[in-house]
Write a protein that holds these residues in place. Structure first.
Motif, PDB file in Angstrom:
ATOM      1  N   GLN A 177      39.887  49.084  -1.485  1.00 53.93           N
ATOM      2  CA  GLN A 177      39.300  49.837  -2.552  1.00 53.93           C
ATOM      3  C   GLN A 177      39.617  49.084  -3.765  1.00 53.93           C
ATOM      4  O   GLN A 177      40.667  48.730  -3.989  1.00 53.93           O
ATOM      5  CB  GLN A 177      40.161  51.328  -2.662  1.00 53.93           C
ATOM      6  CG  GLN A 177      39.284  52.467  -3.431  1.00 53.93           C
ATOM      7  CD  GLN A 177      39.961  53.620  -3.831  1.00 53.93           C
ATOM      8  OE1 GLN A 177      41.339  53.660  -3.810  1.00 53.93           O
ATOM      9  NE2 GLN A 177      39.193  54.706  -4.076  1.00 53.93           N
ATOM     10  N   VAL A 178      38.767  49.128  -4.741  1.00 54.67           N
ATOM     11  CA  VAL A 178      38.822  48.758  -5.973  1.00 54.67           C
ATOM     12  C   VAL A 178      38.336  49.558  -6.956  1.00 54.67           C
ATOM     13  O   VAL A 178      37.511  50.504  -6.861  1.00 54.67           O
ATOM     14  CB  VAL A 178      37.932  47.499  -6.087  1.00 54.67           C
ATOM     15  CG1 VAL A 178      37.939  46.998  -7.624  1.00 54.67           C
ATOM     16  CG2 VAL A 178      38.157  46.377  -5.178  1.00 54.67           C
TER      17      VAL A 178
ATOM     18  N   VAL B 290      35.973  49.520   0.162  1.00 55.11           N
ATOM     19  CA  VAL B 290      35.709  47.776   0.576  1.00 55.11           C
ATOM     20  C   VAL B 290      36.081  47.701   2.005  1.00 55.11           C
ATOM     21  O   VAL B 290      36.952  48.239   2.389  1.00 55.11           O
ATOM     22  CB  VAL B 290      36.657  46.861  -0.263  1.00 55.11           C
ATOM     23  CG1 VAL B 290      36.234  45.337   0.385  1.00 55.11           C
ATOM     24  CG2 VAL B 290      36.215  46.863  -1.969  1.00 55.11           C
ATOM     25  N   ASP B 291      35.283  47.250   2.889  1.00 63.69           N
ATOM     26  CA  ASP B 291      35.540  47.057   4.066  1.00 63.69           C
ATOM     27  C   ASP B 291      36.424  45.469   4.055  1.00 63.69           C
ATOM     28  O   ASP B 291      35.892  44.628   3.790  1.00 63.69           O
ATOM     29  CB  ASP B 291      34.435  46.475   5.143  1.00 63.69           C
ATOM     30  CG  ASP B 291      34.587  46.334   6.490  1.00 63.69           C
ATOM     31  OD1 ASP B 291      35.886  45.849   6.896  1.00 63.69           O
ATOM     32  OD2 ASP B 291      33.895  46.193   7.457  1.00 63.69           O
ATOM     33  N   PRO B 292      37.620  45.610   4.415  1.00 61.36           N
ATOM     34  CA  PRO B 292      38.740  44.507   4.284  1.00 61.36           C
ATOM     35  C   PRO B 292      38.295  43.229   5.354  1.00 61.36           C
ATOM     36  O   PRO B 292      39.157  42.371   5.177  1.00 61.36           O
ATOM     37  CB  PRO B 292      40.195  45.010   4.237  1.00 61.36           C
ATOM     38  CG  PRO B 292      39.878  46.251   5.147  1.00 61.36           C
ATOM     39  CD  PRO B 292      38.540  46.788   4.904  1.00 61.36           C
TER      40      PRO B 292
ATOM     41  N   HIS C  74      37.918  54.357   9.174  1.00 59.33           N
ATOM     42  CA  HIS C  74      36.591  54.996   9.371  1.00 59.33           C
ATOM     43  C   HIS C  74      35.851  55.118   8.147  1.00 59.33           C
ATOM     44  O   HIS C  74      34.646  55.467   8.078  1.00 59.33           O
ATOM     45  CB  HIS C  74      36.475  56.190  10.375  1.00 59.33           C
ATOM     46  CG  HIS C  74      37.302  57.365   9.729  1.00 59.33           C
ATOM     47  ND1 HIS C  74      38.754  57.598   9.728  1.00 59.33           N
ATOM     48  CD2 HIS C  74      36.955  58.185   8.869  1.00 59.33           C
ATOM     49  CE1 HIS C  74      39.259  58.329   9.132  1.00 59.33           C
ATOM     50  NE2 HIS C  74      38.210  59.012   8.684  1.00 59.33           N
ATOM     51  N   HIS C  75      36.712  55.139   7.074  1.00 60.57           N
ATOM     52  CA  HIS C  75      36.041  55.428   5.654  1.00 60.57           C
ATOM     53  C   HIS C  75      35.358  54.279   5.228  1.00 60.57           C
ATOM     54  O   HIS C  75      34.477  54.441   4.352  1.00 60.57           O
ATOM     55  CB  HIS C  75      37.523  55.840   4.640  1.00 60.57           C
ATOM     56  CG  HIS C  75      38.150  56.946   4.864  1.00 60.57           C
ATOM     57  ND1 HIS C  75      39.459  57.150   5.288  1.00 60.57           N
ATOM     58  CD2 HIS C  75      37.743  58.331   4.986  1.00 60.57           C
ATOM     59  CE1 HIS C  75      39.836  58.387   5.380  1.00 60.57           C
ATOM     60  NE2 HIS C  75      38.685  59.000   5.107  1.00 60.57           N
ATOM     61  N   VAL C  76      35.702  53.179   5.740  1.00 63.97           N
ATOM     62  CA  VAL C  76      34.668  51.762   5.264  1.00 63.97           C
ATOM     63  C   VAL C  76      33.831  51.331   5.989  1.00 63.97           C
ATOM     64  O   VAL C  76      33.123  50.365   5.717  1.00 63.97           O
ATOM     65  CB  VAL C  76      36.002  50.670   4.967  1.00 63.97           C
ATOM     66  CG1 VAL C  76      37.211  51.179   3.935  1.00 63.97           C
ATOM     67  CG2 VAL C  76      36.749  50.374   6.209  1.00 63.97           C
ATOM     68  N   VAL C  77      33.588  51.974   7.145  1.00 65.75           N
ATOM     69  CA  VAL C  77      32.365  51.935   7.849  1.00 65.75           C
ATOM     70  C   VAL C  77      31.093  51.651   7.033  1.00 65.75           C
ATOM     71  O   VAL C  77      30.746  52.540   6.444  1.00 65.75           O
ATOM     72  CB  VAL C  77      32.320  52.567   8.991  1.00 65.75           C
ATOM     73  CG1 VAL C  77      30.736  52.246  10.009  1.00 65.75           C
ATOM     74  CG2 VAL C  77      33.521  52.389  10.069  1.00 65.75           C
ATOM     75  N   GLY C  78      30.540  50.345   7.129  1.00 65.42           N
ATOM     76  CA  GLY C  78      29.140  50.413   6.232  1.00 65.42           C
ATOM     77  C   GLY C  78      29.398  49.969   5.052  1.00 65.42           C
ATOM     78  O   GLY C  78      28.395  49.945   4.010  1.00 65.42           O
ATOM     79  N   GLN C  79      30.823  49.822   4.401  1.00 61.96           N
ATOM     80  CA  GLN C  79      31.078  49.614   2.948  1.00 61.96           C
ATOM     81  C   GLN C  79      31.055  47.924   2.831  1.00 61.96           C
ATOM     82  O   GLN C  79      31.214  47.341   3.676  1.00 61.96           O
ATOM     83  CB  GLN C  79      32.357  50.349   2.703  1.00 61.96           C
ATOM     84  CG  GLN C  79      32.616  51.710   2.694  1.00 61.96           C
ATOM     85  CD  GLN C  79      31.503  52.386   1.635  1.00 61.96           C
ATOM     86  OE1 GLN C  79      31.267  51.860   0.727  1.00 61.96           O
ATOM     87  NE2 GLN C  79      31.266  53.441   2.045  1.00 61.96           N
ATOM     88  N   PRO C  80      30.924  47.577   1.372  1.00 63.98           N
ATOM     89  CA  PRO C  80      30.673  46.146   1.511  1.00 63.98           C
ATOM     90  C   PRO C  80      32.173  45.426   1.618  1.00 63.98           C
ATOM     91  O   PRO C  80      33.082  46.220   1.457  1.00 63.98           O
ATOM     92  CB  PRO C  80      30.086  46.191  -0.126  1.00 63.98           C
ATOM     93  CG  PRO C  80      30.763  47.334  -0.876  1.00 63.98           C
ATOM     94  CD  PRO C  80      30.633  48.413   0.427  1.00 63.98           C
TER      95      PRO C  80
END
Length: 290
Positions: free
Chosen positions: A38-39, A57-59, A76-82
């Motif tokens: 996260q940023v 952010v997907d780390p 699961h929160h970052v699935v599909g995130q940049p």
């Protein structure tokens, strides 16, 4: 609550609305500091927030339970995130060539590590640690963690949310500027180390007074003036201090009323100490009566 808000960067510093400084905070997925998940970035100008940017952010790394317990972000929160590589250009646009604040240099190290891991150029910016600023502005606080500062300064804050942490650290800088009168450029400069206090003259109308100064260093012109009049210049307010001398035209200014030295003098006085708090005009009046 996890949110993703990706505001476009403002025009850069040729624009009159460009921020005086930006603040960044990151959360990480595991013990590797490159694992940014996260940023949050907030821009400030003239003591007010002018833009905010936040994204998950997907780390491209694993999530550790310890980290998730801290910030509430799981895989699961970052699935599909940049990925960080995807947002590198946006982060660079916000930070590059500007003054960037972070509460400790963890975020600086995390950004540098993420740039290396994701094979992206390092972000060139001027860093300012809000922990160092807070320690100098409010030296008497028990600690200078962001949560403690937010409570003390009345800043709304949700800890370990990147956007909220960035916003709170920015307000710490704004309030430190207001509290001390130091500018952003002053905070960026290495702190000046005061020289020794001048020796008291053997005689004079202030002989026997032990004076601590607020608003000028112990080796400044006001210190030399009172020393020449026989006073001993103290390094700080203590039990034997007889006068806290406030430099400047307005000794009742709000920032000075809440300064730790002023509060300490008030506490000694409540406990029966003989310390007086005077402005320069009060000192002139006192000397006129002597």
């Amino acid at each position: 609550m996890l949110t993703t808000t990706a505001l476009q960067p403002l025009a850069h510093d040729l624009d009159e609305t460009a921020p005086d400084f930006v603040v960044i905070d990151v959360e990480t997925a595991c013990a590797r500091v490159s694992s940014i998940c996260q940023v949050g970035i907030v821009g400030f100008r003239n003591g007010a927030e002018v833009f905010a940017y936040e994204t998950l952010v997907d780390p491209r790394d694993e999530f550790h339970a310890f980290n998730t317990r801290i910030h509430g972000i799981a895989a699961h929160h970052v699935v599909g995130q940049p990925s960080f590589a995807d947002i590198h250009a946006t982060v660079t646009a916000h930070l590059s060539g500007r003054t960037t604040v972070a509460h400790s240099y963890f975020d600086k190290g995390a950004l540098a590590a993420a740039c290396r891991v994701h094979n992206r150029p390092a972000i060139e910016t001027t860093w300012l640690d809000s922990v160092r600023v807070a320690k100098r502005a409010w030296p008497d606080l028990a600690n200078h963690k962001l949560g403690q500062l937010a409570r003390y300064l009345g800043i709304e804050h949700r800890h370990h949310d990147a956007l909220s942490d960035a916003r709170a650290a920015g307000w710490v800088i704004v309030k430190a500027i207001d509290h001390t009168g130091l500018t952003l450029a002053d905070w960026l400069a290495p702190p000046r180390v005061a020289g020794p206090a001048p020796a008291a003259a053997l005689d004079g109308p202030l002989r026997g007074e032990r004076i601590a100064l607020l608003g000028q260093p112990r080796d400044g012109p006001l210190a030399h003036r009172v020393a020449a009049l026989g006073a001993r210049v103290m390094t700080s307010v203590g039990a034997t201090t007889t006068i806290l001398l406030v430099a400047g035209p307005d000794p009742q200014a709000r920032a000075l009323r809440t300064h730790p030295a002023r509060l300490k003098a008030d506490a000694y006085r409540r406990d029966g100490g003989a310390i007086r708090t005077l402005g320069e005009a009060d000192l002139d009046a006192l000397l006129h009566r002597v």
